[in-house]
Design an enzyme around this catalytic site. Sequence first.
Site, PDB file in Angstrom:
ATOM      1  CG  ASN A  69      -4.616  -3.737 -10.358  1.00 29.18           C
ATOM      2  OD1 ASN A  69      -5.600  -3.482  -9.661  1.00 29.18           O
ATOM      3  ND2 ASN A  69      -3.658  -4.534  -9.954  1.00 29.18           N
ATOM      4  CD  GLU A 121      -5.916  -8.716  -0.451  1.00 25.54           C
ATOM      5  OE1 GLU A 121      -4.730  -8.789  -0.827  1.00 25.54           O
ATOM      6  OE2 GLU A 121      -6.524  -9.676   0.045  1.00 25.54           O
ATOM      7  CB  CYS A 164      -0.907  -6.218  -6.185  1.00 21.55           C
ATOM      8  SG  CYS A 164      -2.064  -7.584  -6.302  1.00 21.55           S
ATOM      9  CD  GLU A 216      -9.821  -8.992  -1.625  1.00 24.81           C
ATOM     10  OE1 GLU A 216      -9.077  -8.888  -2.601  1.00 24.81           O
ATOM     11  OE2 GLU A 216     -10.766  -8.212  -1.391  1.00 24.81           O
TER      12      GLU A 216
HETATM   13  P1  NAD Z   1      -4.017   3.938  -4.395  1.00 23.67           P
HETATM   14  O1  NAD Z   1      -3.539   3.527  -3.055  1.00 23.67           O
HETATM   15  O2  NAD Z   1      -3.548   5.216  -4.952  1.00 23.67           O
HETATM   16  O3  NAD Z   1      -5.616   4.014  -4.413  1.00 23.67           O
HETATM   17  C1  NAD Z   1      -6.428   2.906  -4.067  1.00 23.67           C
HETATM   18  C2  NAD Z   1      -7.819   3.401  -3.752  1.00 23.67           C
HETATM   19  O4  NAD Z   1      -7.804   4.094  -2.506  1.00 23.67           O
HETATM   20  C3  NAD Z   1      -8.423   4.365  -4.765  1.00 23.67           C
HETATM   21  O5  NAD Z   1      -9.790   4.055  -4.930  1.00 23.67           O
HETATM   22  C4  NAD Z   1      -8.256   5.724  -4.087  1.00 23.67           C
HETATM   23  O6  NAD Z   1      -9.222   6.678  -4.492  1.00 23.67           O
HETATM   24  C5  NAD Z   1      -8.459   5.355  -2.630  1.00 23.67           C
HETATM   25  N1  NAD Z   1      -7.839   6.243  -1.650  1.00 23.67           N
HETATM   26  C6  NAD Z   1      -6.709   6.969  -1.771  1.00 23.67           C
HETATM   27  N2  NAD Z   1      -6.443   7.623  -0.610  1.00 23.67           N
HETATM   28  C7  NAD Z   1      -7.430   7.284   0.257  1.00 23.67           C
HETATM   29  C8  NAD Z   1      -7.699   7.613   1.619  1.00 23.67           C
HETATM   30  N3  NAD Z   1      -6.907   8.421   2.327  1.00 23.67           N
HETATM   31  N4  NAD Z   1      -8.799   7.083   2.209  1.00 23.67           N
HETATM   32  C9  NAD Z   1      -9.595   6.235   1.530  1.00 23.67           C
HETATM   33  N5  NAD Z   1      -9.397   5.892   0.230  1.00 23.67           N
HETATM   34  C10 NAD Z   1      -8.313   6.407  -0.405  1.00 23.67           C
HETATM   35  O7  NAD Z   1      -3.674   2.686  -5.320  1.00 23.67           O
HETATM   36  P2  NAD Z   1      -3.802   2.584  -6.909  1.00 23.67           P
HETATM   37  O8  NAD Z   1      -2.737   3.447  -7.488  1.00 23.67           O
HETATM   38  O9  NAD Z   1      -5.226   2.766  -7.306  1.00 23.67           O
HETATM   39  O10 NAD Z   1      -3.457   1.048  -7.145  1.00 23.67           O
HETATM   40  C11 NAD Z   1      -2.157   0.565  -7.217  1.00 23.67           C
HETATM   41  C12 NAD Z   1      -1.726  -0.050  -5.908  1.00 23.67           C
HETATM   42  O11 NAD Z   1      -2.662  -1.033  -5.498  1.00 23.67           O
HETATM   43  C13 NAD Z   1      -0.403  -0.771  -6.018  1.00 23.67           C
HETATM   44  O12 NAD Z   1       0.379  -0.518  -4.871  1.00 23.67           O
HETATM   45  C14 NAD Z   1      -0.796  -2.236  -6.047  1.00 23.67           C
HETATM   46  O13 NAD Z   1       0.183  -3.128  -5.616  1.00 23.67           O
HETATM   47  C15 NAD Z   1      -1.980  -2.242  -5.153  1.00 23.67           C
HETATM   48  N6  NAD Z   1      -2.831  -3.406  -5.423  1.00 23.67           N
HETATM   49  C16 NAD Z   1      -2.906  -4.417  -4.500  1.00 23.67           C
HETATM   50  C17 NAD Z   1      -3.674  -5.557  -4.756  1.00 23.67           C
HETATM   51  C18 NAD Z   1      -3.756  -6.683  -3.763  1.00 23.67           C
HETATM   52  O14 NAD Z   1      -4.688  -7.468  -3.851  1.00 23.67           O
HETATM   53  N7  NAD Z   1      -2.849  -6.818  -2.824  1.00 23.67           N
HETATM   54  C19 NAD Z   1      -4.385  -5.647  -5.950  1.00 23.67           C
HETATM   55  C20 NAD Z   1      -4.294  -4.601  -6.872  1.00 23.67           C
HETATM   56  C21 NAD Z   1      -3.518  -3.487  -6.598  1.00 23.67           C
END
Ligand code: NAD
Length: 487
Positions: free
Chosen positions: A153, A250, A284, A461
């Site tokens: 995002n 996060e 998020c 962060e």
């Molecule tokens: P996701 O969990 O599908 O993927 C996040 C990242 O993790 C990607 O780069 C992915 O390739 C990697 N990944 C996936 N499985 C993994 C594993 N087993 N080991 C290591 N890396 C792995 O999330 P998304 O769909 O890319 O993003 C959306 C989510 O992120 C939402 O839940 C949102 O709330 C959250 N988010 C949180 C924050 C925050 O600061 N708290 C900020 C932005 C987004």
Amino acid sequence: MKAQPIASHFIDGEYVEDTDGTVIESLYPATGEVIARLHAATPAIVEKAIAAAKRAQPEWAAMSPTARGRILKRAADIMRERNRELSELETLDTGKPIQETIVADPTSGADSFEFFGGIAAAGLNGSYIPLGQDFAYTKRVPLGVCVGIGAWNYPQQIACWKGAPALICGNAMVFKPSENTPLGALKIAEILIEAGLPKGLYNVIQGDRTTGPLLVNHPDVAKVSLTGSVPTGRKVAAAAAGSLKHVTMELGGKSPLIVFDDADIDSAIGGAMLGNFYSTGQVCSNGTRVFVQRSIKETFLSRLKARTENMVIGDPMDEATQIGPMVSFDQRQKVMSYIEKGKAEGATLVTGGGIPNHVTGEGYYVQPTIFADVTDEMTIAREEIFGPVMCVLDFDDEAEVIARANGTEFGLSGGVFTSDLTRGHRVADQLEAGTLWINTYNLCPVEIPFGGSKQSGFGRENSLAALEHYSELKTVYVGMGKVEAPY
Ligand code: NAD
């Protein structure tokens, strides 16, 4: 439209390709057009990136914080000079409107380099502890090689929010962007080199959920910082625990935004819209459960509906556009399935609920959607949707709304709108979340700590707090007299 980078990865100061890796197609979400083809990192690429980071880190750690900070501040200046170009790339990567990326993406990354570059000299000081004739001192030391894993995002912002504190503390970083948005982080790596960062300290490798574990399980990695969903967080934290790595998580949220009947109603509506529709709802910390006190419900909903239906949906490159597409086809499918669940479970659809028909082409658009009469048990009130879907719930009194707001496994953020200052602080104090806003929503300047509690993660962060998560204290006890041993 093309945005093909020179190569897929950026390692040891230069672009690197390995065509043995699985192909990652980068699609422009507004049209579905392939704008770049990259390759996921093979195990050889992962090794190369970690080895480069490990080799470069000790010399970097030996530099003075001020010298490190000077490079980060230069990177911030370059990012600001290229804001337009970087924002256009961010829009291509994510589909977010240029109206947003031009003010919220590279600029937020630049703020991070500027802030951490600027506080280096003071923020990394240790302490002196008097112990009679003896004394001790502490120093803040880097962890070594840190891994950053990003969500889709805010790709450039995340690459900087992890990179800046890691680098200022004297670490090296290997960053893996989301497979949905592979382009922006490569530019950040390029800019850091241009700013004078020695090679090997900020590396970018591409990959998906199969690549991440290669980084997380690597014995030369000291820390993992993930921005992603709760299920991914659980997997990454479990893998990191195997070798007791430091972890920042996060993760997702389902945050409450509470509007009392004494609030400035138009401000509260503005906050709720920003906290649900900015970045097409892919934020998020969004306040996706909007609790509105029953006595103002009708006024709130009718003004909210009118303002929402006035939003400009369309071409993200048009500066007038306020709502762009979702990041991917899959994400749109997910959001549409939640909208269907909302209807099926009896919520009242106030506006939206479909795919806008005036947007032509293959873009992954969803109308900004508002449900009213949502109850706590409904799926749309419990699960993170990560799209432009606002749930409005009614409440009667303060104690009730606090209990209901806290009735979730998530704890990322929350907000309260009221003109009663005492109540604002009292409610914020009782909400179980990492970041709270009173009479505003979703503002995250680099000066304030950001992060979650409960299932939304741990670690912080931004702000001085981030330094604690990219360094550790070393304590030195100094004996000034003779050692008195009883044997
Ligand atoms: P996701 O969990 O599908 O993927 C996040 C990242 O993790 C990607 O780069 C992915 O390739 C990697 N990944 C996936 N499985 C993994 C594993 N087993 N080991 C290591 N890396 C792995 O999330 P998304 O769909 O890319 O993003 C959306 C989510 O992120 C939402 O839940 C949102 O709330 C959250 N988010 C949180 C924050 C925050 O600061 N708290 C900020 C932005 C987004």
